[in-house]
Design an enzyme around this catalytic site. Structure first.
Site, PDB file in Angstrom:
ATOM      1  N   HIS A  38      38.541 -21.817  28.116  1.00 27.53           N
ATOM      2  CA  HIS A  38      37.311 -22.616  28.014  1.00 27.53           C
ATOM      3  C   HIS A  38      36.250 -21.979  27.128  1.00 27.53           C
ATOM      4  CE1 HIS A  38      38.210 -25.766  31.020  1.00 27.53           C
ATOM      5  NE2 HIS A  38      39.103 -24.872  31.393  1.00 27.53           N
ATOM      6  N   ASP A  54      29.264 -20.759  21.952  1.00 24.59           N
ATOM      7  CA  ASP A  54      29.627 -21.503  23.162  1.00 24.59           C
ATOM      8  C   ASP A  54      30.999 -22.121  22.944  1.00 24.59           C
ATOM      9  OD1 ASP A  54      29.387 -22.746  25.637  1.00 24.59           O
ATOM     10  OD2 ASP A  54      27.340 -23.442  25.258  1.00 24.59           O
TER      11      ASP A  54
END
Ligand code: GDG
Length: 733
Positions: A169, A378
């Protein structure tokens, strides 16, 4: 098929209320995304699932049975109990002080302590034990995120038949960053991930970074993301995680949401609102965002009093010193901006240091004219996507950092570099002043995309790819029983034909073509084989080399990928209308690429030119080979030439002849046993012309027209040797 999901945190977390243990939904994108998938009618996990993970706190041994029972009955979950000491080394330690900063490009913050690494290994194996208790043979395990990088290989070692998928992720960093880890660790981490059949990333860049590290550190090459391991395949691919689009979109019409939004608008007054929401973390670039807002107010005095920054910072890792320092810096900046620019009638930054339940984010999204998402790094960033989904009115502007995974999908956002404060300040002005028409145009494109690729589609695609991959491969790998059958049928056949490639099939690929000469053992074996049937060596080599190496054997030879054929005991015959007037132009181009790649060289054959790059540095070589092929394809587009990429070679030759066309004459003679073996793209031409009754084997774990694959050259040679071992007087006793 049951699905076993594994992540550090369970989708529910335990907390204590009035001395009783209660459950609440866990925060974060992974938990909410997977929850949505599992409860969707479009989910494929209909035949059941179990979620294995940590319930978020240490549980007293006396209470563990009860927690286990409730997790199982109420949430289909299997809790894994970790002590405070375990989570210190594992989660707080290796996960958050080594992997998190490294993977988010903060090398200066990375801890290289041995202690937490040992705990990380141990806790991954604790997860492994728990998963194996839950997963039966034939079940699928989906492992999530950086906490469990070692788990896929541990599962594979203990239960080889299990289908295992892994999804990361967070970003996978570039090789230059990843290589900072001690060699033992980086090998174990990559090997751990490769234990999965499918390794998923949010963006193609992350997948490429991973593949490059695999190649440079473990030496495994890949083809279109398929990593060729010694005895199996693993595949890296991109699955950008989506959100529950329709739910967010529909929520903005709910009366409760509308009420809250209006209330917020009242607080904002007649001005415009910029929204910022993240967890407190150095990767989020919160201080830079405040600096950009300050620069914007400085440069645009007319906006003072007419704009508000709604800044939500969610407390996180509150015990860690770095985070406390970050929090103080943010507090200071907010105070300074409010002090410098604000007054009694206007507060420029409305700052909230707390978390909001997800449903309460929607009115915030709806009330805000600009969403400012500017992390320094991110993995994806779902908040940016949620903002777009929540804006059912098609208005609002997303200002998005280029350093988020989301930026690779959301090109219609106003993209900014979070390190460039003046640029971010200008982007704020652009966003606040954007016309309604422009907002609508951008939002509509963004919304259409996110609607199509929502979180259910994301999880569904991943699981489908995981399912497909294995079934395709299982069908192709040569099973031991078929191998025995091939030997048996060869023995009992009357007329036998063997079409055998040379390099990569009978001998391993060598650094230079000259080093691949046959040894006495191989020559003797081929001699025996020639006594048992018709043997054709089907090669890309020039005929002079084949003559020199194999000319004394009683076998037929095919040279230059089918341009020349020499029957048993005969002379070389050219097979088609061959021409070589194209050579000078192609040679020039290939030589230019030799100058650009140390170690590359051009080989001239009678009807072909080959650019070899086996000795060159692999990364640059791969790049140059691709460039050269593209260049050659352009150059030869209107001619009768063919550009072929083989094993570490790019070759140009006239179209119209191939290993397939050259072998057709042999096949037409009628055999009751035919076997073709090869390792290269050019062997596919041969596999394609073989009759369905023939056996065909491709060396290497690549997609192929051959009926079977074997993993390694030695395995192919072993089979050929087994055939040669048949007694010369016909069928074995
Ligand atoms: C990892 C990666 C990647 C609810 N209340 C708050 C809040 N939520 C929800 C949001 C959103 C999620 O949490 C946060 O989204 P992220 O994308 O930041 O997800 P994380 O789980 O933190 O992070 C990230 C993600 O995994 C999925 O693969 O996108 O890059 O780091 O659904 O609605 N979020 C915040 N404050 C709240 O009060 N920030």
């Amino acid at each position: 098929m049951k699905l076993v999901i594994v992540s550090n945190r369970l989708p529910v977390s335990l907390f204590e209320k009035d001395g009783r243990l209660e459950f609440a939904q866990s925060p974060g994108g992974l938990a909410s995304g997977m929850r949505t998938y599992l409860s969707s009618p479009r989910s494929a996990a209909a035949s059941g699932y179990t979620w294995v993970g940590w319930p978020g706190r240490a549980v007293d041994p006396d209470l563990q049975d009860e927690v286990t029972r409730r997790c199982r009955d109420e949430f289909s979950a299997r809790p894994l109990f970790l002590s405070g000491e375990d989570t210190d080394g594992f989660y707080e330690g290796f996960c958050n002080q080594t992997l998190w900063p490294l993977f988010h490009y903060f090398p200066a913050l990375v801890s290289f302590d041995e202690g937490p690494w040992a705990t990380y290994e141990r806790i991954n194996s604790v997860f492994c034990d728990a998963v194996l208790e839950e997963a039966g043979p034939g079940d699928t395990v989906w492992v999530h995120d950086y906490h469990l990088l070692l788990l896929p290989a541990m599962l594979r070692a203990r239960r080889p038949g299990l289908k295992v998928g892994f999804f990361l992720h967070i970003p996978f960093p570039s090789y230059e960053l990843f290589r900072l880890l001690p060699d033992r660790w980086r090998r174990a981490l990559l090997g751990g991930m490769l234990g999965a059949d499918l390794v998923g990333f949010h963006t193609n860049d992350y997948a490429q970074h991973f593949l490059k590290s695999v190649r440079r550190i473990l030496g495994y090459d890949h083809e279109m993301g398929r990593v060729m391991l010694p005895n199996r395949l693993s595949r890296a691919d991109t699955f950008p995680m989506g959100i529950e689009f329709e739910a967010f979109s529909a929520r903005s019409d709910e009366p409760g949401v509308v009420g809250k939004r209006d209330e917020l608008r009242g607080i904002i007054g007649g001005g415009k609102a910029i929204l910022s929401i993240d967890r407190l973390d150095y990767s989020k670039g919160i201080a830079n965002r405040l600096l950009a807002y300050r620069a914007f107010l400085e440069a645009n005095p007319d906006w003072r009093g007419r704009v508000v920054l709604l800044m939500v910072v969610v407390p996180s890792r509150t015990g860690v010193e770095d985070y406390q320092r970050m929090k103080s810096r943010i507090d200071e900046l907010v105070g300074e901006i409010n002090g410098t620019f604000g007054g009694l009638s206007w507060t420029p930054v409305l700052y909230q240091y707390k978390s909001f339940p997800q449903e309460e984010l929607v009115p915030l999204y709806d009330a805000s004219d600009v969403m400012l998402v500017t992390p320094l790094r991110d993995g994806m960033n779902l908040v940016a996507k949620e903002y777009v989904a929540a804006r059912a009115d098609g208005l609002g502007v997303l200002v998005l950092s280029e350093m988020t995974g989301a930026a690779s999908e959301l090109g219609e956002a106003v993209l900014v570099n979070p390190n460039d404060i003046p640029e971010m300040a200008r982007a704020l002005a652009t966003a606040l002043e954007m016309s309604g028409e422009d907002q609508l145009r951008r939002m509509t494109a963004l919304r259409d995309r996110l609607r199509r690729y929502d979180v259910v589609r994301w999880a569904g695609d991943f699981l489908e790819a995981l399912g497909e991959d294995r079934s395709r491969l299982d069908r192709h790998m040569l099973p031991p029983a078929t191998r025995e059958r091939i030997v048996r049928e060869f023995r009992s056949a009357g007329r036998r034909l063997l079409l055998l490639d040379y390099d990569g099939t009978m001998v391993p690929i060598r650094p230079t073509p000259e080093e691949a000469a046959p040894g006495p053992g191989l020559l003797a074996m081929l001699g025996r084989l020639a006594g048992l049937g018709d043997v054709v060596v089907v090669s890309g080599r020039p005929r002079a080399t084949l003559d020199a190496w194999l000319g004394r054997l009683d076998v037929a030879l095919v040279a230059e990928h089918g341009a020349w054929v020499r029957e048993r005991g005969g002379d070389w015959v050219v097979t088609g209308a061959l021409f070589d007037d194209w050579k000078p132009g192609v040679r020039d181009l290939m030589e230019r690429y030799v100058d650009r790649l140390p170690g590359a060289r051009v080989e001239e054959k009678e009807f072909a030119l080959a650019w070899h790059y086996r000795l060159a540095e692999p990364d640059l070589a791969g790049l140059r080979a691709q460039e050269l092929s593209d260049h050659l394809i352009d150059l030869t587009e209107t001619s009768e030439l063919r550009v072929i990429q083989g094993h570490k070679v790019v070759e140009v030759r006239p179209a119209g002849t191939s290993k397939g066309t050259a072998c057709q004459a042999f096949l037409a003679r009628g055999y009751d046993f035919v076997l073709g073996v090869g390792d290269d793209t050019t062997d596919e031409d041969l596999f394609r012309v073989l009759p369905p009754s023939a056996y065909s084997i491709r060396v290497g774990l690549t997609q192929s027209y051959a009926r079977f694959n074997v993993a390694e050259q030695a395995e192919a040679l072993g089979l050929i040797e087994a055939l040669a071992a048949v007694p010369p007087d016909g069928p074995a006793p």
